[in-house]
Design a protein around this motif. Structure first.
Motif, PDB file in Angstrom:
ATOM      1  N   VAL A   1       1.095  -0.982  -0.168  1.00 42.84           N
ATOM      2  CA  VAL A   1      -0.220   0.459   0.265  1.00 42.84           C
ATOM      3  C   VAL A   1       0.820   1.671   0.254  1.00 42.84           C
ATOM      4  O   VAL A   1       1.514   1.623   0.902  1.00 42.84           O
TER       5      VAL A   1
ATOM      6  N   GLN B   1      -1.237  -1.091  -3.788  1.00 33.15           N
ATOM      7  CA  GLN B   1      -2.594  -0.194  -3.578  1.00 33.15           C
ATOM      8  C   GLN B   1      -2.407   1.143  -3.617  1.00 33.15           C
ATOM      9  O   GLN B   1      -1.262   1.299  -3.245  1.00 33.15           O
TER      10      GLN B   1
ATOM     11  N   VAL C   1      -6.962  -8.582  -1.680  1.00 35.33           N
ATOM     12  CA  VAL C   1      -6.196  -7.445  -1.785  1.00 35.33           C
ATOM     13  C   VAL C   1      -7.787  -6.984  -0.752  1.00 35.33           C
ATOM     14  O   VAL C   1      -8.963  -6.782  -1.761  1.00 35.33           O
TER      15      VAL C   1
ATOM     16  N   SER D   1      -8.906   4.252  -1.757  1.00 33.23           N
ATOM     17  CA  SER D   1      -7.663   3.690  -2.187  1.00 33.23           C
ATOM     18  C   SER D   1      -8.258   3.262  -4.044  1.00 33.23           C
ATOM     19  O   SER D   1      -9.363   2.896  -3.964  1.00 33.23           O
TER      20      SER D   1
ATOM     21  N   THR E   1      -6.665   0.420  -6.597  1.00 37.61           N
ATOM     22  CA  THR E   1      -5.885  -0.669  -6.715  1.00 37.61           C
ATOM     23  C   THR E   1      -4.716  -0.715  -8.265  1.00 37.61           C
ATOM     24  O   THR E   1      -5.702  -0.309  -9.132  1.00 37.61           O
TER      25      THR E   1
ATOM     26  N   SER F   1     -17.458  -3.218  -9.365  1.00 31.03           N
ATOM     27  CA  SER F   1     -15.005  -2.168  -9.364  1.00 31.03           C
ATOM     28  C   SER F   1     -15.714  -1.808 -10.936  1.00 31.03           C
ATOM     29  O   SER F   1     -16.519  -2.083 -11.720  1.00 31.03           O
TER      30      SER F   1
END
Ligand code: OGA
Ligand code: NI
Length: 370
Positions: free
Chosen positions: A58, A84, A259, A265, A267, A299
């Motif tokens: 991350v 991420q 994930v 955030s 990805t 998504s």
């Protein structure tokens, strides 16, 4: 009328051809998964292979010019192919709006959505699909998606669904500085000092956005949301909701890591095109989405791609260092056509660009083009 769940043809017509999608099937409140969606064991994610003590990096992008941050990004692209980012500069309001827009699109009645099916759509730049390639997939994946290829604002205004068009365009435009910054950082390790007119078209010459909808599933363990695959992009920027379910292969192992959704955030993953251009230094990693018994998941990936007309191969600066080229030069639209000829099958798309080629697939017809 509700379809027969045991008559595969009737069920496929209901899901694929009438605009109901897998979502329409899920909303019939079925108690068991129809055979049409039951995947073989090899195609499902083996949960015993999931490792819980590790996760993809991350990275805080607030100081993305900082050499430490540059190193984190390049290392993540080499060692994980997935990471991420937080504090990435894309306003959270824009991300929330695009998620709402996705829900709005999939809430439309089937008759309205049907207009965007590949066979009905007046443009090849917009298509609504269930599974991955229902014309080719022997067993269907538990997913619907709307795919929008960006050509121009005028084209988007003319053809993209009104209920999500403005939010998608805003998401695409607001993510541009992040995309440029990531590419700028990544190419430094390839001995390329800046993003300019000689490399920008290959690295980010075209954009495709998908709205993915994974409805609740009565037997998630028997099917997949998306089967294992790698993306054909240069980079993918993925916005996911809070449901979870995306798994990523750990490089060079048979293990998978989850994930976890992190609020705000994005990805990022390396796609095949950048693996090829970097001559294998950056890794385009297989990933997989499982179905969920209790939640509908959405998504929204942005696939940052070369232009279809570009010929891609290991970049000259990489070869100039004395590396032996691992991939040949291929026309990007041929590469993408190859991807759309076959069901998801791990990382096998990239064989198309290896020197020892999988010649068998050249003769197969392609369904969707870039
Ligand atoms: C894809 C994909 C992952 C997700 O659309 O290519 O891998 O989390 N999506 O939906
Ligand atoms: Ni993907």
């Amino acid at each position: 009328m509700a379809p027969s769940l045991t008559d595969t043809r009737e069920l496929k017509t209901f899901v694929v051809d009438e605009g109901h999608g897998v979502k329409g099937l899920s909303e019939l409140d079925i108690k068991t998964l129809p055979e049409l969606f039951i995947q073989s064991h090899e195609k499902r994610l083996d949960m015993s292979k999931v490792v819980h003590h590790e996760s993809i990096p991350v990275i805080d992008m607030s100081n993305s010019e900082d050499p430490d941050v540059i190193k984190l990004i390049c290392d993540a692209a080499e060692n994980w192919g997935f990471f991420q980012v937080v504090n990435h500069g894309v306003p959270l309001r824009v991300l929330d709006d695009v998620k709402d827009a996705t829900k709005r699109f999939f809430s439309l009645p089937a008759d309205e959505k049907k207009k965007y099916l590949f066979k009905n759509s007046p443009t090849k730049n917009v298509r609504l699909v269930s599974s991955f390639i229902p014309e080719v997939d022997k067993v269907l994946e538990w997913k619907d998606y709307l795919s929008c290829f960006y050509v121009s604002d005028d084209d988007a205004f003319a053809f993209w669904p009104r209920v999500c068009r403005d939010q998608l365009l805003e998401y695409m435009k607001e993510s541009e500085p992040l995309i440029k910054q990531l590419l700028k950082v990544l190419i430094t390790r390839l001995d390329i000092s800046k993003l300019d007119e000689t490399n920008e078209p290959f690295l980010m010459g075209s954009r495709r956005m998908n709205l993915n909808y994974y409805p609740k599933c009565p037997n998630p363990e028997l099917t997949v949301g998306v089967g294992s695959h790698s993306d054909v992009s240069t980079l993918t920027i993925l916005l996911q909701d809070e449901t979870g379910g995306l798994y990523v292969r750990k490089l060079d192992t048979d293990n998978w890591v989850h994930v976890p959704p992190i609020k705000g955030s994005l990805t990022i993953n390396i796609g095949d095109a950048l693996q090829i251009m970097s001559n294998g230094r950056y890794k385009s990693i297989e990933h997989h989405v499982v179905a969920n018994e209790h939640e509908n998941r959405i998504s929204v990936p942005i696939f940052v791609n070369p232009r279809p007309s570009d010929v891609i191969g290991p970049l000259p600066q990489v070869i100039a260092r004395g590396e032996k080229a691992l991939y040949k030069h291929v026309l990007y639209s041929d590469y993408v056509k190859h991807f759309y000829r076959k069901s998801h099958n791990g990382k096998d798309t990239i064989d198309f660009a290896k020197f020892v080629d999988c010649a068998f697939s050249h003769g197969l017809p392609t369904i969707y083009e870039p």
